[in-house]
Write an enzyme that holds these catalytic residues in place. Structure first.
Site, mmCIF file in Angstrom:
data_model
loop_
_atom_site.group_PDB
_atom_site.id
_atom_site.type_symbol
_atom_site.label_atom_id
_atom_site.label_comp_id
_atom_site.label_asym_id
_atom_site.label_seq_id
_atom_site.Cartn_x
_atom_site.Cartn_y
_atom_site.Cartn_z
ATOM 1 N N GLU B 60 1.423 -1.368 -0.090
ATOM 2 C CA GLU B 60 -0.028 -0.254 -0.148
ATOM 3 C C GLU B 60 1.067 1.573 -0.003
ATOM 4 O OE1 GLU B 60 -1.217 -2.680 1.615
ATOM 5 O OE2 GLU B 60 -3.265 -3.494 0.664
ATOM 6 N N HIS B 129 -11.888 -4.191 8.498
ATOM 7 C CA HIS B 129 -12.485 -4.094 7.120
ATOM 8 C C HIS B 129 -13.922 -3.998 7.056
ATOM 9 C CE1 HIS B 129 -10.864 -7.647 6.867
ATOM 10 N NE2 HIS B 129 -10.382 -7.497 5.188
#
Lengths: 330, 326
Positions: B60, B129
């Site tokens: 990322e 999430h």
């Protein structure tokens, strides 16, 4: 490299040395703020590599020891000094400071204060170059200690996988701030760490500009010919502490003496004198010219430049007159 | 005109941008061959090629940093982070470089990039999430933070974000990715950034929200209407820089305000809105501002998430509290 090139590079390195030494004085005089990390000792790295590339054309980024790289790319030394002074005429109008020199016109895409931070940018730039089909390459200077950041490995992996035109130049000066490399890093030879990514790599003497230049020529050709990234490790030494606030007490005097005998400027000067290409007097004159130039033009410019505009404090956060805040069609 | 879900509208906007501007590139984890974990990029690599629609490693920090480097080369990169919970490694790049290049170079360099990430709870997922941490980004000068709440706004705001010259964190409320369909014309028309959208006119109380919570808030407005209470509903949409003028104007009319967000309460964007009301709208308030938010805890696992997320019942209760005060 012919004698004229050597003399030119000697002058450029000498200029860089004197420029940095003058920065030291200006910092002590409190005319420069925002910290200061100086380059003396490492000059053959920036000049040897960039002279073998196309400065002003190739895209270059580096860490915080960045003044000299910017100048070699084409940045006006007056604007660099004014930036260190925090003045309105600085290369970033006195808002970037010593660690954030930029000259996008000459494709010097920044010094970056944060260790390892800009590596991914070098790969993004290389991808951009490749997509647009240009013949530039992306050159990423980095320090040995930065190689312990995660970004180093993420970046090497991507550069190799996508075969991007990036030249990584590791200036290994043996110290990450105050910690010697063998106390911070399991594998001290940095070029060996790159083998795991199938990137060709070489290690050369970073104090001998002829050797740096020769190695960089091979590296640049490799990258520019579309064969993917290359990693060049240059063994070098900085004469001063990490920054101005570093007392430099952690290095053995014997070690410092050993490296001072391998000064890149003195080595090249003596070689030129021995070959009969210049005399000691010629060198003295060169040095006087350089000092004159720095004092009477560069320092004078920085001193006499106006303060940054306080009324622009809140500008350049987001674009002025951004049409997309009003909607629009494409 | 096609009836599209929010995630389909995201896909349509990406396709449109790729179609009309060769400088637009799209990349992220699994976004190419697989079309993205939520299928937001479905079919884009097949249409626009793997040089412009790129699968990346699970890195990322690299994804965000590459986007900055590409932006510095004149591209308009649109990077996807698979879930907002995976966005934190990008913070160093986004905060330290993307948000500051314009300032650091006094405008010589800027960073026209978009970092897209699905965010928010309600899909029975674990903490990373499900969370809503938009306030982390809203605190950073030099960034835009944009959150669509409908297919139409997803299309129009994403186009604006892609062509905007500054970095945009574009957060997509994944709980409503497929909740409703709406007619979306693929006309390339962008919606304005930095402005709120008034979703419902009302005169008694202003309900301010964004993202998936617009649905609970509109439901609450319906329920209040049944009891004769007229609620105005505002979708903030761009939470940084925030359009406080529209919110202040609405509260000047209603005199009451309830702010609804699913993010944790302390230092959430609701706190900024409440502060703006205290600074600039205090004299129009008949009652203390109410916040209906998530709790100052880690986003819980699926069995408890419905207790964490604000409900229309909680919003109705808060709205009534403002009416009881005066």
């Amino acid at each position: 490299m012919n004698a004229a090139d050597k003399k030119r590079l000697l002058r450029e390195m000498l200029f860089a040395r004197r420029f940095e030494e003058r920065c030291y004085e200006a910092y002590v005089e409190r005319k420069i703020g925002g910290f200061l990390h100086l380059y003396p000792g490492q000059e053959a790295c920036a000049f040897g590599v960039l002279d073998a590339a196309r400065p002003g054309h190739d895209y270059v980024i580096t860490g915080y020891r960045d003044h000299v790289h910017a100048i070699k790319c084409g940045a006006d030394p007056k604007e660099v000094m004014a930036e260190l002074f925090g003045k309105e005429t600085g290369s970033s109008k006195g808002r970037g400071g010593s660690m954030h020199i930029f000259d996008t016109k000459h494709h010097f895409m920044g010094g970056y204060a944060l260790v390892g931070g800009p590596f991914p940018l070098a790969v993004g730039m290389a991808k951009g170059i490749k997509l647009k089909g240009g013949d530039e390459i992306s050159i990423c200077f980095l320090g040995d200690a930065a190689n312990n950041q995660g970004t180093f490995h993420e970046t090497l992996n991507m550069a190799a996988l996508w075969e991007l035109p990036v030249l990584f130049v590791c200036e290994n000066n043996l110290y990450g701030i105050g910690t010697r490399i063998d106390r911070s890093t399991a594998v001290v030879d940095q070029y060996k760490r790159v083998c795991g990514y199938n990137i060709p790599a070489a290690q050369v003497d970073g104090q001998d500009i002829e050797k740096v230049h020769a190695a960089a020529k091979i590296a640049v050709e490799h990258v520019r010919s579309g064969k993917g990234p290359y990693f060049l490790e240059l063994m070098t030494y900085r004469y001063r502490g990490h920054s101005m606030s570093d007392s430099n007490a952690y290095r053995a005097k014997e070690e410092e003496r050993m490296w001072s005998k391998r000064d890149p400027i003195i080595m090249l000067r003596d070689r030129l004198i021995k070959a009969g290409e210049m005399s000691a007097d010629d060198y003295k004159k060169m040095d006087d010219d350089v000092l004159d130039h720095i004092e009477n033009e560069i320092i004078k410019f920085a001193e006499e430049s106006p303060e940054p505009k306080v009324e622009e404090l809140e500008r350049y956060v987001l674009a002025d007159n951004d049409p997309w805040v009003k909607g629009g069609a494409h | 005109m096609a009836e599209l879900t929010l995630v389909e509208a995201v896909n349509l906007a990406l396709a449109r941008a790729l179609e009309i501007d060769p400088d637009v590139v799209v990349f992220g984890e699994d976004i190419g061959i697989n079309g993205g974990v939520f299928r937001a990029t479905l079919g884009l690599q097949a249409r626009y090629g793997k040089e412009r629609v790129m699968d990346t490693p699970l890195s990322e920090t690299l994804i965000a940093g590459m986007a900055i480097g590409m932006a510095a080369q004149g591209l308009k990169p649109v990077a996807e982070i698979q879930f907002m919970g995976f966005i934190y490694p990008t913070l160093d790049q986004i905060l330290s470089h993307a948000a500051r290049l314009r300032n650091r170079t006094r405008g010589r360099l800027h960073c026209p990039m978009v970092l897209r990430a699905p965010y928010g709870g309600g899909i029975h997922a674990p903490e990373h999430h499900s969370e809503s941490t938009e306030a982390l980004f809203a605190h950073i000068p030099g960034l835009r933070v944009v959150i669509p709440s409908s297919p139409l706004r997803a299309y129009g705001l994403l186009l604006a974000a892609i062509f905007d010259p500054d970095p945009v964190i574009f957060l997509e409320p994944k709980r409503i990715y497929r909740m409703v369909k709406e007619a979306v014309a693929d006309d390339g028309q962008a919606l304005p950034l930095d402005v709120c959208f008034r979703l419902r006119d009302g005169s008694d109380v202003t309900l301010v929200t964004w993202g998936a919570m617009t649905h609970e808030t509109l439901q609450a407005a319906d329920r209040l209407a049944q009891e004769g209470i007229s609620a105005e509903v505002i979708d903030v949409a761009t939470i940084k820089p925030i359009d406080s003028a529209t919110i202040l104007e609405s509260v000047a009319k209603t005199g009451r305000c309830v702010i609804v967000h699913e993010a944790a309460r302390a230092c959430g964007v609701g706190a900024e809105i409440a502060a703006q009301l205290a600074e600039h709208g205090l004299m129009s308030l008949y009652a203390p501002v109410q916040r209906v938010t998530g709790y100052d805890t880690i986003m819980p696992l699926f069995r408890l998430e419905q207790h964490y997320l604000p409900t229309s019942a909680r919003i109705v209760t808060a709205a009534k509290r403002t009416l009881e005060a005066a």
